[in-house]
Write a protein that holds these residues in place. Sequence first.
Motif, short mmCIF file in Angstrom:
data_model
loop_
_atom_site.label_atom_id
_atom_site.label_comp_id
_atom_site.label_asym_id
_atom_site.label_seq_id
_atom_site.Cartn_x
_atom_site.Cartn_y
_atom_site.Cartn_z
N GLY A 473 0.79 -1.23 0.00
CA GLY A 473 0.00 0.00 0.00
C GLY A 473 0.81 1.27 0.00
O GLY A 473 0.26 2.37 0.13
N TRP A 474 2.14 1.17 -0.15
CA TRP A 474 2.98 2.37 -0.12
C TRP A 474 4.20 2.19 -1.01
O TRP A 474 4.95 1.21 -0.87
CB TRP A 474 3.44 2.68 1.30
N ASN A 475 4.39 3.10 -1.94
CA ASN A 475 5.60 3.14 -2.76
C ASN A 475 6.23 4.51 -2.55
O ASN A 475 5.73 5.52 -3.01
CB ASN A 475 5.26 2.94 -4.24
N GLY A 476 7.33 4.54 -1.81
CA GLY A 476 7.96 5.80 -1.44
C GLY A 476 9.01 6.29 -2.41
O GLY A 476 9.72 7.26 -2.12
N PHE A 477 9.13 5.63 -3.59
CA PHE A 477 10.12 6.07 -4.58
C PHE A 477 9.47 7.06 -5.53
O PHE A 477 8.47 6.74 -6.19
CB PHE A 477 10.68 4.89 -5.36
N ASN A 478 10.05 8.25 -5.64
CA ASN A 478 9.44 9.30 -6.46
C ASN A 478 10.47 10.02 -7.31
O ASN A 478 11.56 10.35 -6.82
CB ASN A 478 8.73 10.33 -5.57
N VAL A 479 10.11 10.27 -8.55
CA VAL A 479 10.90 11.15 -9.42
C VAL A 479 10.07 12.40 -9.67
O VAL A 479 8.91 12.31 -10.07
CB VAL A 479 11.25 10.46 -10.76
N LEU A 480 10.65 13.56 -9.39
CA LEU A 480 9.96 14.82 -9.62
C LEU A 480 10.35 15.35 -11.00
O LEU A 480 11.45 15.86 -11.19
CB LEU A 480 10.32 15.84 -8.53
N GLN A 481 9.44 15.20 -11.96
CA GLN A 481 9.68 15.69 -13.31
C GLN A 481 9.46 17.20 -13.36
O GLN A 481 8.78 17.78 -12.51
CB GLN A 481 8.75 15.01 -14.30
N ARG A 482 10.04 17.86 -14.38
CA ARG A 482 9.86 19.31 -14.55
C ARG A 482 9.03 19.64 -15.78
O ARG A 482 8.46 20.72 -15.86
CB ARG A 482 11.21 20.02 -14.69
N ALA A 483 8.96 18.73 -16.74
CA ALA A 483 8.30 19.02 -18.02
C ALA A 483 6.90 18.42 -18.05
O ALA A 483 6.72 17.24 -17.70
CB ALA A 483 9.13 18.47 -19.18
N ALA A 484 5.93 19.21 -18.49
CA ALA A 484 4.55 18.75 -18.55
C ALA A 484 4.37 17.57 -19.49
O ALA A 484 3.48 16.75 -19.33
CB ALA A 484 3.63 19.90 -18.98
N SER A 485 5.23 17.47 -20.50
CA SER A 485 5.09 16.42 -21.51
C SER A 485 5.83 15.14 -21.16
O SER A 485 5.63 14.11 -21.81
CB SER A 485 5.63 16.92 -22.86
N ARG A 486 6.68 15.18 -20.13
CA ARG A 486 7.64 14.10 -19.92
C ARG A 486 6.99 12.75 -19.63
O ARG A 486 7.29 11.74 -20.28
CB ARG A 486 8.61 14.48 -18.81
N VAL A 487 6.11 12.69 -18.66
CA VAL A 487 5.52 11.40 -18.29
C VAL A 487 4.65 10.87 -19.43
O VAL A 487 4.69 9.68 -19.76
CB VAL A 487 4.71 11.51 -16.99
#
Length: 687
Positions: A473-487
Amino acid sequence: MPKITIDDIELEVEPGLTVLQACELAGKEVPRFCYHERLSVAGNCRMCLVEMEKAPKPIASCAMPVGEGMKIKTDSEMVKKARHGVMEFLLINHPLDCPICDQGGECDLQDQAMGYGFDRSRYLEMKRAVDDKYLGPLVKTEMTRCIHCTRCVRFATEVAGVPELGATGRGETMEITTYVEKALSSELSGNIIDLCPVGALTSKPYAFVARPWELKKTESIDVTDALGSNIRIDARGPEILRVLPRVNEDVNEEWLSDKARFSYDGLLRQRLDKPYVRRDGKLRPATWEEAFAAIVARLANVSGNKIAAIAGDLADCESMFALKSLMTSLGSTNIDCRQDGAAVGEGSRSGYLFNSGVAGIEQADAILLVGTNPRTEAAVLNARIRKRFLSGKAKIAVIGPDADFTYKYQSLGANPPVLSDIASGSHAFAETLKKASKPMIIVGSGALARADGAAVLAAARAVADSCGLIKDGWNGFNVLQRAASRVGGLDLGFIPGAGGKGTKAILDGASSGEIEVVYLLGADEIDTKRLGKAFVIYQGHHGDAGAARADVILPGAAYTEKDGTYVNTEGRVQRALRAVFPVGDARDDWAILRALSERLGKKLPFDTIEAVQTLMAKAVPHLGNVDETTPASWGAFGTAGTITGGDFTYPVDNYYMTDAIGRASITMAKCITEILGQGTPRTGTHG
């Protein structure tokens, strides 16, 4: 739970609620000026007075906690008389500015004066006047209108974390001001305009421009960062006049960054409104047919491995899907949506998402920031981290240069090998992560854009595995993207295929002559000098770096001028809607690619945006789940190796100009001069 009676309505409420909140649960409207559900209680406007049984006088409902057996009346004669009195006092010094006030038509004071005040004034003395204050290029002040609700002061101190506003003086001489006259330095300063219940704080760029009933309102999505804040675009005719936040508790609550709110004037300037073709070394206006003919002529007899495409940071999913389809039909696998060359997208989807969700920050009890400054990369998300910090339930550490994040943190230095020490358990913060019930790591996209980005990603994953960041119930790995198109681009697979080249290899190939044709879909953040003698097709909406280097320019629509799908950093699929029509001869990006494909004899199988979205959802099913996040399975990503790139640096040098719209904005240029105190640089990113 306490039982309380409100106007003969009995109800049970959660302990700790205020009487005002209980009244709202009972469906009773209680007027207020100083109270705001996201700010601390001030209790200084007294507009929310209600009658409580056995109390000798009315009580301020916003500051009174509920108690067992309370009996409250919200519409008794005592209450009506008290509200009349409070309103009369509030209006004693308030100027009759309604005809020329920008708040007119959406002003809490207007509405509540009508509902709870008198129809005339008994006050004949001179009103007090207060000098206007300078708060920078974004917020306009008319402090004579101020009713001292202190919402702006509390927001700046509590939410923005920049305690530059406060009250000076006492009684009639009290004024809300900056302690030292200066521009507000917060990236969230525009939110005090929304919070102000009167016309004391209004938008400086919007001053005297329009009335709210003149505007057509369109719900959309912000693209100035990867958070995907929900916004409302207000337009009159062909022009965007205002951008306001919409409430979305899972994304931006009700806040909006200054760049998202004020950079809209850049949509009018430096626009590409007609096709251009380079002739005799100069770009000259052309028709669509001439532009397409030039592309068809150049692509004739060029093999697919010599053609490449790069998608920019503002591209929507539909245009990237169409461009990928076109490149596939041309036999090219040289495509990339990572202008900065970040080492993400190769492997599991969980390796490039903010897996905990933005709202998940409020559950974290240990947070490790790696090579990211959320204050400049995603200002509204940073406010969430500050909110969690203020709760006292989260320990925060940073691997990166020291900076003002608006909250206290433990600095672990800027040296990347600290990550490996935490993963091995030899660093003290590893124990903090292991003991936490919901630990979190946030890796900045800038940290992954280094030459050793894949090794940094692998080291961050090792921390997640060894320190228990992945639980039921928890995934603490995060990437903070900067570009709106990236994901969205990564979800669509807009990365090199088998034997294909990424951004760096495309630029190297163009420099050496190996790549002969480069298609730039709004890609302005690359080093255009490295394109060599390649034939460059630029499709976009601003005359920025990519257009300056182009051989053919195809004018596309900005995000306010088209329907489009965007996926934010947490993987939430959202739809932007058209607020105004594209300028001049500009067209929707997917439609341009569809028309070009037909001229090239590679006709794409869609004629409407709905058809594009259907095919897109068929290829990537979760892109059809609008307003939802689809959890990613924990799989393999990153490449273990030695981290050799030196200390981490933050990718955003200049918060106000990170994209073509911001660089074209006069308001953003004023922010650089007046807030940052520097000249206008060419770009806001590096890396």
